[in-house]
Design a protein around this motif. Structure first.
Motif, PDB file in Angstrom:
ATOM      1  N   SER A 318      12.236  49.481  -2.598  1.00 17.26           N
ATOM      2  CA  SER A 318      11.065  50.205  -3.106  1.00 17.26           C
ATOM      3  C   SER A 318      11.477  51.495  -3.801  1.00 17.26           C
ATOM      4  O   SER A 318      10.845  51.910  -4.779  1.00 17.26           O
ATOM      5  N   CYS A 319      12.547  52.135  -3.333  1.00 16.15           N
ATOM      6  CA  CYS A 319      13.015  53.368  -3.980  1.00 16.15           C
ATOM      7  C   CYS A 319      13.500  53.092  -5.399  1.00 16.15           C
ATOM      8  O   CYS A 319      13.162  53.824  -6.342  1.00 16.15           O
ATOM      9  N   SER A 320      14.298  52.046  -5.567  1.00 12.06           N
ATOM     10  CA  SER A 320      14.814  51.747  -6.906  1.00 12.06           C
ATOM     11  C   SER A 320      13.690  51.327  -7.847  1.00 12.06           C
ATOM     12  O   SER A 320      13.674  51.703  -9.030  1.00 12.06           O
ATOM     13  N   ARG A 321      12.708  50.587  -7.338  1.00 16.24           N
ATOM     14  CA  ARG A 321      11.610  50.145  -8.200  1.00 16.24           C
ATOM     15  C   ARG A 321      10.675  51.302  -8.535  1.00 16.24           C
ATOM     16  O   ARG A 321      10.107  51.350  -9.631  1.00 16.24           O
ATOM     17  N   ALA A 322      10.512  52.245  -7.604  1.00 18.11           N
ATOM     18  CA  ALA A 322       9.712  53.432  -7.908  1.00 18.11           C
ATOM     19  C   ALA A 322      10.395  54.278  -8.975  1.00 18.11           C
ATOM     20  O   ALA A 322       9.740  54.805  -9.887  1.00 18.11           O
ATOM     21  N   ALA A 323      11.716  54.418  -8.882  1.00 14.01           N
ATOM     22  CA  ALA A 323      12.448  55.205  -9.873  1.00 14.01           C
ATOM     23  C   ALA A 323      12.319  54.593 -11.262  1.00 14.01           C
ATOM     24  O   ALA A 323      12.078  55.303 -12.254  1.00 14.01           O
ATOM     25  N   VAL A 324      12.464  53.279 -11.354  1.00 15.04           N
ATOM     26  CA  VAL A 324      12.350  52.607 -12.656  1.00 15.04           C
ATOM     27  C   VAL A 324      10.937  52.755 -13.211  1.00 15.04           C
ATOM     28  O   VAL A 324      10.740  53.006 -14.412  1.00 15.04           O
ATOM     29  N   ALA A 325       9.924  52.624 -12.339  1.00 15.84           N
ATOM     30  CA  ALA A 325       8.540  52.749 -12.808  1.00 15.84           C
ATOM     31  C   ALA A 325       8.257  54.160 -13.313  1.00 15.84           C
ATOM     32  O   ALA A 325       7.595  54.342 -14.347  1.00 15.84           O
ATOM     33  N   LEU A 326       8.744  55.183 -12.617  1.00 14.97           N
ATOM     34  CA  LEU A 326       8.512  56.558 -13.055  1.00 14.97           C
ATOM     35  C   LEU A 326       9.231  56.864 -14.365  1.00 14.97           C
ATOM     36  O   LEU A 326       8.707  57.582 -15.227  1.00 14.97           O
ATOM     37  N   LEU A 327      10.426  56.313 -14.536  1.00 13.51           N
ATOM     38  CA  LEU A 327      11.217  56.629 -15.726  1.00 13.51           C
ATOM     39  C   LEU A 327      10.771  55.838 -16.952  1.00 13.51           C
ATOM     40  O   LEU A 327      10.778  56.363 -18.072  1.00 13.51           O
ATOM     41  N   ASP A 328      10.386  54.590 -16.765  1.00 15.52           N
ATOM     42  CA  ASP A 328      10.110  53.723 -17.913  1.00 15.52           C
ATOM     43  C   ASP A 328       8.629  53.554 -18.215  1.00 15.52           C
ATOM     44  O   ASP A 328       8.259  53.291 -19.359  1.00 15.52           O
ATOM     45  N   GLY A 329       7.783  53.680 -17.196  1.00 14.76           N
ATOM     46  CA  GLY A 329       6.394  53.309 -17.398  1.00 14.76           C
ATOM     47  C   GLY A 329       5.460  54.434 -17.749  1.00 14.76           C
ATOM     48  O   GLY A 329       4.352  54.199 -18.219  1.00 14.76           O
ATOM     49  N   GLY A 330       5.840  55.665 -17.500  1.00 14.72           N
ATOM     50  CA  GLY A 330       4.896  56.751 -17.701  1.00 14.72           C
ATOM     51  C   GLY A 330       4.202  57.114 -16.407  1.00 14.72           C
ATOM     52  O   GLY A 330       4.295  56.403 -15.399  1.00 14.72           O
ATOM     53  N   LEU A 331       3.467  58.228 -16.425  1.00 10.22           N
ATOM     54  CA  LEU A 331       2.917  58.790 -15.200  1.00 10.22           C
ATOM     55  C   LEU A 331       1.427  58.541 -15.013  1.00 10.22           C
ATOM     56  O   LEU A 331       0.859  59.001 -14.026  1.00 10.22           O
ATOM     57  N   ASP A 332       0.751  57.842 -15.926  1.00  5.51           N
ATOM     58  CA  ASP A 332      -0.669  57.593 -15.702  1.00  5.51           C
ATOM     59  C   ASP A 332      -0.834  56.540 -14.611  1.00  5.51           C
ATOM     60  O   ASP A 332       0.030  55.683 -14.385  1.00  5.51           O
ATOM     61  N   ALA A 333      -1.972  56.600 -13.915  1.00 10.03           N
ATOM     62  CA  ALA A 333      -2.181  55.767 -12.735  1.00 10.03           C
ATOM     63  C   ALA A 333      -2.171  54.283 -13.070  1.00 10.03           C
ATOM     64  O   ALA A 333      -1.628  53.467 -12.310  1.00 10.03           O
ATOM     65  N   GLY A 334      -2.765  53.894 -14.192  1.00  6.13           N
ATOM     66  CA  GLY A 334      -2.814  52.480 -14.545  1.00  6.13           C
ATOM     67  C   GLY A 334      -1.435  51.887 -14.754  1.00  6.13           C
ATOM     68  O   GLY A 334      -1.138  50.777 -14.300  1.00  6.13           O
ATOM     69  N   THR A 335      -0.574  52.630 -15.433  1.00  6.93           N
ATOM     70  CA  THR A 335       0.780  52.131 -15.674  1.00  6.93           C
ATOM     71  C   THR A 335       1.573  52.051 -14.379  1.00  6.93           C
ATOM     72  O   THR A 335       2.297  51.077 -14.134  1.00  6.93           O
ATOM     73  N   LEU A 336       1.446  53.078 -13.533  1.00  6.53           N
ATOM     74  CA  LEU A 336       2.156  53.039 -12.255  1.00  6.53           C
ATOM     75  C   LEU A 336       1.651  51.899 -11.381  1.00  6.53           C
ATOM     76  O   LEU A 336       2.439  51.252 -10.683  1.00  6.53           O
ATOM     77  N   GLU A 337       0.356  51.637 -11.403  1.00  3.18           N
ATOM     78  CA  GLU A 337      -0.187  50.530 -10.620  1.00  3.18           C
ATOM     79  C   GLU A 337       0.407  49.204 -11.082  1.00  3.18           C
ATOM     80  O   GLU A 337       0.770  48.350 -10.263  1.00  3.18           O
ATOM     81  N   ARG A 338       0.522  49.043 -12.388  1.00  2.00           N
ATOM     82  CA  ARG A 338       1.052  47.779 -12.906  1.00  2.00           C
ATOM     83  C   ARG A 338       2.561  47.681 -12.718  1.00  2.00           C
ATOM     84  O   ARG A 338       3.060  46.686 -12.180  1.00  2.00           O
ATOM     85  N   ARG A 339       3.293  48.721 -13.150  1.00  2.00           N
ATOM     86  CA  ARG A 339       4.751  48.635 -13.134  1.00  2.00           C
ATOM     87  C   ARG A 339       5.321  48.737 -11.724  1.00  2.00           C
ATOM     88  O   ARG A 339       6.302  48.062 -11.396  1.00  2.00           O
ATOM     89  N   TYR A 340       4.728  49.591 -10.904  1.00  2.00           N
ATOM     90  CA  TYR A 340       5.302  49.819  -9.581  1.00  2.00           C
ATOM     91  C   TYR A 340       4.678  48.920  -8.511  1.00  2.00           C
ATOM     92  O   TYR A 340       5.389  48.201  -7.803  1.00  2.00           O
ATOM     93  N   VAL A 341       3.348  48.933  -8.408  1.00  2.00           N
ATOM     94  CA  VAL A 341       2.701  48.214  -7.301  1.00  2.00           C
ATOM     95  C   VAL A 341       2.708  46.712  -7.551  1.00  2.00           C
ATOM     96  O   VAL A 341       3.229  45.931  -6.741  1.00  2.00           O
ATOM     97  N   ARG A 342       2.121  46.271  -8.677  1.00  2.00           N
ATOM     98  CA  ARG A 342       1.965  44.828  -8.882  1.00  2.00           C
ATOM     99  C   ARG A 342       3.287  44.147  -9.226  1.00  2.00           C
ATOM    100  O   ARG A 342       3.611  43.096  -8.659  1.00  2.00           O
ATOM    101  N   GLU A 343       4.058  44.738 -10.145  1.00  2.00           N
ATOM    102  CA  GLU A 343       5.303  44.092 -10.557  1.00  2.00           C
ATOM    103  C   GLU A 343       6.470  44.463  -9.645  1.00  2.00           C
ATOM    104  O   GLU A 343       7.301  43.616  -9.316  1.00  2.00           O
TER     105      GLU A 343
END
Length: 578
Positions: A318-343
């Motif tokens: 979960s740490c590595s996937r959170a780092a990738v989501a923060l770096l690549d996906g942007g900080l808005d809630a919708g992107t974090l929900e998709r990149r971090y939570v769902r994917e």
């Protein structure tokens, strides 16, 4: 600094929690950031209470690979204690789930050194610090979203809209991650609407063996539902001690003590062990529901987990996937929900939900629970972190175990109906057994005097100097009544009385509290705890026997004084109690 809605060189990221998840996320952020040409400013708030039991760590092959990928140096001594497998126990039946050679390492230096989790955390923190992370020993109270004022200095306007409040100070960040584990709950203090992973009460302890040079068997054990209030007991042998963890919706320290005495009786731990440390904790019990907000997310046990999740692979994933989501996906809630939570967390959240739903079915399965583990291990199903399973093994996966446990629970339910028989009428009326009294007092003279008094009535009396032996005896046979001293060496007698009255085995057992502390508030606390009565010390034999048996004493010399009323004797006892 920010590049649109994404982190850029100089962006400030706060990690709340300095444990495995916090140090792992800091190392992952800096490692992945450098791979993208970004130099982040990462601060880890590592303040908070440490666990006295210093739990060991179980390292799977995947976990060791993740540590090495983050630049961690894995000490050679970590391989000194390797598990041969995990034994599943339920109602006298046992099955061993073997581990592949080199599969499970138990890292533990307690009591001479650090516990395993602390050792792994230090290795991760060293790797993160080497890449630029700063660890701040401060406790975070809350995180606020507060946009900088338009007339604020440029350094403030560019520092981020999230303010971390820690021990009276506040710092601004562009992103904040919660990695504080399943214990402390920030709730809305992290962000409004935050719904982390639900938790389950647990009690953990360290056992020292009576034979310090004895080599512990390299087999961990999971005892399914040893008591009505305990869903499971996990026994993990370390280098020189055993780590015990009991979990369940209503588990108490008294339950763990009782189960450990039962385990000693059944040969699962050495008799005569010393309980060196004991404390309550909480375990993640399923997936969280709302884990992200703009620039904020939760990782590790704060986000998901289940009690059968052994090892650190899921947390580090979960740490590595959170780092990738923060770096690549942007900080808005919708992107974090998709990149971090769902994917990113999809499989992990499904596993957490399946693991939590498995526990009630394992309880229903009863003696078929070990068989469910064995059958599930042979099934090929989706789920599991890269094919990983429960208890740190390669299998069974949580989803496979849930299916097998359901089937075993249904078979046991049907089987219990078919096994129902009519008890035959006895041809000989059995003799009535004498009353059984348990006396708990750390004063040997008081125990001896009460034992002699009660045995004079024809009752059987067993005396105890501490509550551990009491729980072992209660597990074998609940008594007619328990006489309990308030001041005991290791535990508050009033809390012990309350625990006895709440426990299913002793809920209907009479509890009489004794104490030389004859004060109104002590008497009231005893009655509030469920005691039938409060007896000031020295105990009046006449009054005690009349309460227990309803008859006056038959021993010569113990008859009441001819002209002294009961009220007068009670007032005298109250007056002269020390």
């Amino acid at each position: 600094m920010m590049l649109g809605n994404k982190l850029a060189t100089g962006s400030r990221v706060a990690v709340v929690g300095g444990g495995i998840a916090g140090a792992g996320l800091a190392a992952s952020l800096l490692f992945n950031g450098r791979a993208r040409g970004l130099a982040l400013d990462v601060r880890v708030y590592s303040g908070g209470a440490q666990e006295r039991t210093a739990p060991p760590a179980v390292l799977t092959p995947e976990c060791r690979s993740r540590l090495a990928a983050l630049g961690c140096r894995i000490p050679s001594e970590w391989r000194a204690h390797e598990l041969r497998g995990i034994e599943i126990i339920a109602e006298g039946r046992r099955d061993l789930l073997s581990s592949t050679p080199g599969g499970l390492w138990v890292v533990d230096g307690w009591p001479q050194g650090l516990g395993g989790l602390e050792q792994v955390r230090d290795v991760l923190a060293t790797a993160a610090s080497a890449q630029g992370a700063r660890f701040l020993p401060r406790h975070v109270e809350r995180v606020e979203r507060q946009a900088p004022a338009p007339d604020a200095p440029a350094s403030v306007r560019g520092a981020g809209a999230l303010v971390v409040r820690a021990q009276g100070s506040g710092e601004r960040f562009h992103a904040v991650a919660l990695a504080s584990g399943a214990g402390p709950r920030m709730g809305d203090a992290f962000f409004k609407g935050f719904r982390p992973a639900p938790t389950l009460p647990a009690v953990q302890a360290r056992l020292r063996h009576a034979s310090p040079r004895r080599e512990l068997a390299p087999v961990a054990r999971l005892w399914i539902s040893p008591l009505p209030t305990v869903d499971g007991l996990f026994l993990l042998p370390g280098a020189s001690s055993v780590y015990a963890l009991a979990f369940g919706p209503a588990v108490t320290p008294a339950d763990l003590c009782q189960v450990l005495m039962m385990a000693a009786r059944d040969g699962l731990v050495e008799e005569g062990f010393e309980l060196a440390a004991l404390e309550t904790t909480r375990l993640p019990y399923g997936p969280g529901r709302t884990l992200v907000a703009p620039g904020q997310l939760a990782v590790g046990p704060a986000a998901f987990g289940h009690p059968l999740q052994v090892g650190l692979s899921e947390t580090l994933a979960s740490c590595s996937r959170a780092a990738v989501a923060l770096l690549d996906g942007g900080l808005d809630a919708g992107t974090l929900e998709r990149r971090y939570v769902r994917e990113g967390l999809g499989e992990l959240l499904e596993d957490a939900a399946a693991g939590a739903r498995t526990l009630p079915w394992l309880r229903r399965a009863g003696p078929r629970a070990p068989e469910a583990f064995v059958k599930a291990k042979g099934r090929r199903t989706l789920g599991g972190t890269f094919g990983g399973g429960v208890l740190g093994l390669s299998g069974p996966t949580p989803i496979a175990l849930l299916g097998a446990a359901r089937w075993a629970g249904l078979k046991e339910l049907v089987g219990s109906w078919l096994r129902t028989t009519v008890e035959p009428v006895p041809s000989v009326v059995p003799e009535l057994e004498p009353d059984l009294y348990y006396v708990v007092d750390d004063d040997p003279d008081a125990r001896e005097a009460l034992t002699a008094l009660l045995e004079s009535t024809g009752a059987k009396v067993v005396s105890f100097a501490d509550e551990l032996a009491l729980f072992c005896a209660v597990a074998r046979r609940p008594p007619t009544a328990i006489l309990l001293d308030v001041v005991l060496h290791w535990v508050d007698g009033l809390r012990l009385a309350e625990g006895l009255k709440q426990h299913p085995l002793t809920r209907n057992t009479r509890v009489l509290v004794m104490s030389g502390l004859n004060r109104p508030h002590v008497r009231q606390r005893a009655l509030d705890a469920g005691a039938e009565t409060f007896l000031p010390k020295p105990v009046d034999p006449d009054r005690l026997l009349r309460i227990l048996t309803g008859r006056p004493p038959m021993m010569p010399g113990l008859e009441p004084a001819p002209h002294a009323s009961d009220d007068a004797r009670e007032r005298a006892a109250d007056r002269y109690a020390s």
